[in-house]
Structures are given as C-alpha cells and as structure tokens.
Design a protein around this motif. Structure first.
Motif, mmCIF file in Angstrom:
data_model
loop_
_atom_site.group_PDB
_atom_site.id
_atom_site.type_symbol
_atom_site.label_atom_id
_atom_site.label_comp_id
_atom_site.label_asym_id
_atom_site.label_seq_id
_atom_site.Cartn_x
_atom_site.Cartn_y
_atom_site.Cartn_z
ATOM 1 N N PHE A 1 -0.122 3.186 -10.080
ATOM 2 C CA PHE A 1 0.351 2.089 -10.926
ATOM 3 C C PHE A 1 0.580 0.786 -10.172
ATOM 4 N N GLN B 1 1.829 -0.035 -19.308
ATOM 5 C CA GLN B 1 2.189 1.313 -18.886
ATOM 6 C C GLN B 1 0.987 2.188 -18.554
ATOM 7 N N SER B 2 -0.128 1.946 -19.211
ATOM 8 C CA SER B 2 -1.310 2.767 -18.956
ATOM 9 C C SER B 2 -2.560 1.991 -19.321
#
Length: 391
Positions: free
Chosen positions: A7, A32-33
């Motif tokens: 991340f 977040q993704s």
C-alpha cells in the motif's frame, strides 16, 4: 528494483481527457484498494475439413479498474474521474446524465518498496486512457468507515518504466509524466479539513435533522432524508437520533449503488469503439437496514389499501419517496423523489442470539446526483447545490 508492491509504494491518479497540462494529474486520497483486470476478447473461427482452429481472432481488449476509498473530505473518485474543466465543453451538471459522457485517464504509479511514501518520480507506471465510470457505490455502515466504490472501463492500457526525470523509457507518449501528481504524498497526508467536517467519516458523521431544525426554503439540502414509510421517520422524511430521546428508528446500514451498463459503439475502419454510452434507463438501488423495534410496518395487499368501490377502491400499497444521504465531510447523494420500495426483509432474532433487523430496498431509475464540496470541476459549483439536491 522493488521486492514487492504494497500500500505504501503505489498511488492512483486521475487526469481529465484532453488535459495535457504538466500538473493535470491529481492523486486520489484515502484510496483503500486498486485492482485492474485486462481481458482480451477472442473469437474462434473454424473451417470445414480441419479440426484445428482456423484463427483465434483478437478483438478489442477490455480494461476494468476497480477502486475503493474512504470518505475523508478529499474529492470523491467519481468527481475526479468525471472532471472536465475545458473551455469548449466543461461538465456543468452533477447528475447521472450530466457526468455520463466524461472520460479520463487513470494512472497507477509504483515506487521502490524502500520509499516511505509515493513521492517524486515512480519507478514504473501503468496508464489507462479513455476510461469511463461504469458502476458506482456508496456505503454508510454502522461498524466501519464510510466508503466509495467505483469501477471504470476502457480499452487502452500501457506500462512504462520511467527514468529519474519521470520520462518513459522506450515510450514517446508525452502523457507519461505522473511524477509528483497534484496532491502527492510527503508522509504527512491526513484527511482533508475544510468547509466541511474533516476526518474519515463513520456512523456519527451522518448528518441528520428533525423538521424543526430544517431551514425553511433550502429543504435541508445538507441533511439526510429517508422514506417516511420506515417506522420512526416522520411524514416528511426527517429523523434525528441526537435530538430525539425517544428515537424510534435505529439505522445500521445504508448502501447506494448503480451500474451504468456501458455499451460500446463501433464503426467500420477502426477496431476501437468510438463511444461508450450509458444504456438509459438504469436502475439505482438504495438498501436501508435498521434494528427493528416493532416490525417492518409495511402492509401489502393484492388490491392495495383501499375500499370495495369499483376502480376508485383500488389504491397502491406504495408511494414515491425522497432519499438524500449527507455526510459531514461533504458528500451528498440525492436519489430524487421517485424512489419506491422494491422489497422489505424481516429477519434475525433467532434462538442462537442476535437482534431482529428490517431491511428496506428502494429503487429508482436514472436519479443519482453526487456532489462533494471539494469537487475540482469548475462548472459544478458547491453553492448551487440547492438546484440539484432539493426534494
């Protein structure tokens, strides 16, 4: 060379289609993704007299990008993906139709895994052009962060390794300049504070108001409004768990979603589609879940709740409802005035423990106006939101 990607060493950025300015890339915050799926569409041709395939014909590749972010005061990904500030044809309406033709470029930059943040020039970069928003979702749960889910589709994707100056190695495309995207991180990135409440929004950050608190004339455009059919919501759609000690409605989850159903339009002379249109009408759903205190309170009769009189005695079970969701950090999602209850589910409270819940699923068609106070589109003015969020 990185040993892995995680991340801290990848970042997503957006650029409006046709905007070649050096600072055109804008980084997404609170992401977040990120997932990218590439599908090569193959069509098989066979011939008489041979079992082996004659040709495996390559069609247009499909690129799908799926992103999720928390609601944190920074612009929504939907706003970044549909930003168009060109003088010739700026986006001026936040409605579903108003944003439907906007396309963008999406880039995923990757930095060495020894870097503490995505800053400076990435070591490699993926860029996808001609990307359109394909689906949209907003989640307001009781036990997690408020979030946005967005899917974009297109037909072009390219990878490049970048040199120290941020220029592509072996690629002459001048758009390969993610470098320090506007809003890139320096290790001190925090949720945006501004004219709206900052911080990542959670259950306490849904903006409610009772009918007494709503200012006359503005229809409470900065407050939530839910269907009056839900027990505990007043006849005008207002509720306020903070001001009513006898509050009879305890919401535990609100989810809004829509799939734009993009259709590719082709023409002779080129493989690539010349447009990806939204196939109106499209369904918009809103699911509202609550802890039940006295049942779901929804009646359902074959002839409606009427009388025995011919014709005039048949009355519909349902009525049109207004839905608007407002978060303290600046997100507004307005679903118009024609939402109807599609189903209600009463369940839970079994002998194994747990509480009874009632889930109400509402639908409308084509009404899903999304606004955010930090929207970078100059043609969408936050102070004009009353024109789009009224009920």
């Amino acid at each position: 060379m990185a040993n892995r990607i995680y991340f801290a060493n990848q970042q997503v950025a957006f650029r409006a289609d046709g905007d070649a300015a050096a600072d055109a890339w804008v980084a997404g915050h609170g992401v977040q993704s990120a997932a990218v799926t590439t599908t090569f569409n193959l069509e098989q041709a066979f011939e008489l007299g041979q079992l082996s395939i004659y040709e495996n014909i390559e069609g247009v590749p499909d690129i799908e990008v799926t992103l999720s972010k928390v609601l944190d005061g920074y612009p929504l990904l939907y706003c970044l993906a549909t930003k168009n500030n060109s003088v010739a044809s700026p986006v001026t309406s936040p409605t579903l139709a108003g944003r439907s033709n906007e396309k963008c470029l999406v880039a995923l930059g990757i930095w060495p895994d020894t870097d503490d943040q995505a800053s400076g020039s990435p070591s490699s970069q993926m860029e996808m052009s001609g990307m359109f928003v394909s689906s949209l979702g907003y989640n307001f749960p009781v036990e997690d962060n408020f979030s946005e889910d967005i899917t974009l589709v297109g037909n072009n994707k390219a990878w490049a390794n970048l040199d120290a100056a941020g220029q592509a190695i072996g690629c002459t495309n001048p758009s390969w300049v993610l470098k320090q995207a506007t809003g890139s991180f320096d290790g001190n990135d925090v949720p945006q504070a501004g004219t709206a409440s900052g911080n990542i929004n959670r259950r306490e950050n849904l903006a409610f108001a009772d009918s007494v608190s709503v200012l006359v004339g503005d229809d409470g455009i900065d407050y939530c409004r839910f269907p009056s059919e839900i027990p505990g919501v007043d006849g005008s759609g207002w509720m306020n768990p903070r001001k009513n000690s006898n509050n009879a409605v305890h919401l535990s989850n609100v989810t809004i979603s829509t799939d734009l159903g993009r259709e590719e339009l082709f023409e002779l002379g080129t493989r690539q589609p010349y447009a990806r249109i939204v196939t109106f009408p499209i369904e918009v759903t809103c699911d509202i879940e609550m802890i039940s205190l006295s049942g779901d309170y929804i009646n359902a009769f074959a002839d409606g709740c009427g009388s025995d009189d011919a014709c005039s005695g048949i009355v519909d079970n349902l009525s049109n409802q207004i839905i608007r969701v407002a978060s303290c950090e600046g997100t507004r999602v307005y679903l118009g005035t024609k939402n109807k209850l599609a189903s209600v589910n009463y369940g839970g409270g079994d002998a194994g423990g747990g509480n009874v819940t009632a889930s109400y699923s509402y639908t409308n068609f084509n009404d899903c106006t999304v606004m955010h106070y930090a929207d970078p589109s100059t043609g969408i003015v936050w102070s004009d939101r009353k024109d789009y969020l009224m009920g």
